[in-house]
Design a protein around this motif. Structure first.
Motif: not given
Length: 232
Positions: A102-103, A161-171, A183-188, A193-203
């Motif tokens: 879950r993301v 959820c187990r994964v978080l996508y965000t453009i920014s998150i402080g320490g 598990h936070p992942i920063k995408l500045p 979302a569907p395009e980004v998650l498609l890459r995660l789906k392939e992984t």
């Protein structure tokens, strides 16, 4: 106006429309570019003053009333945008998607990952496996009292959820997210979302890294056995 963000392009187009017809959009853009330097950004447009506009050659003889209206648009004022429609949520029940994770995606508009963790309007919640992707929920953070920790409340909102996508998150906020099991992942630069998650789906369908296999509730040996049974 290639290379401009959507926000900057809208501001420039509306500012040009507010000026007399003899002022071409291209000439205005070139004048702004000369005034603020490359690239033209929202932050630079916010700092423009009326006097600086008057010093742009193509605007030198334009009535001040036109310039003031154009300046408001350049600064992002008085711009009414229709909100992007939210994507459609699909039914989901636990167990529907074996070997899934879950993301949460921090979002301010439509199906985009374009929000900061601490200030985004909503979280798009996706269930993702190597074979399928579903948007299963949209969650909007509620306002918290002054004595409450906003970041803890947001982390609790998405703690299934187990994964978080965000453009920014402080320490400090990231530490609270990790403690909530994400598990936070920063995408500045953000993204769809569907395009980004498609890459995660392939992984997931291929060979996920240990942290992702763990997020899916698997240890490396379990993953290897699953791939053997699936004929991978």
């Amino acid at each position: 106006m290639s290379g401009l963000t959507e926000d900057v392009a809208v501001r420039l187009a509306l500012a040009a429309r507010a000026l007399p017809e003899e002022i071409e959009t291209r000439d205005l853009v070139l004048g702004i570019l000369e005034a603020v330097g490359e690239p033209i950004t929202s932050a630079k447009l916010n700092k423009i003053r009326l006097g600086r506009l008057k010093r742009i050659d193509v605007l030198a003889n334009i009535d001040e009333s036109y310039l003031k209206e154009a300046l408001n648009f350049l600064k992002g004022r008085n711009i009414k945008r229709e909100p992007e429609p939210l994507p459609e949520v699909v039914d989901y029940e636990d167990g529907d998607m074996p070997q899934s994770v879950r993301v949460a995606c921090a979002s301010n508009s439509g199906d985009k990952i374009d929000g900061h963790f601490g200030s985004c309007k909503r979280f798009l919640i996706y269930q993702l496996s190597g074979e399928e992707m579903r948007l299963i929920d949209i969650r909007e953070p509620e306002a918290v009292d002054d004595d409450e920790d906003k970041n803890v409340a947001r982390a609790q909102l998405i703690d299934d959820c187990r994964v978080l996508y965000t453009i920014s998150i402080g320490g400090p906020a990231a530490a609270k997210v990790v403690r909530a099991g994400l598990h936070p992942i920063k995408l500045p630069q953000g993204g769809c979302a569907p395009e980004v998650l498609l890459r995660l789906k392939e992984t997931i369908a291929g060979s996920p890294p240990p942290w992702l296999a763990k997020a899916m509730g698997q240890d490396p040996e379990q993953r290897a056995r699953y791939r053997e049974e699936a004929g991978a």
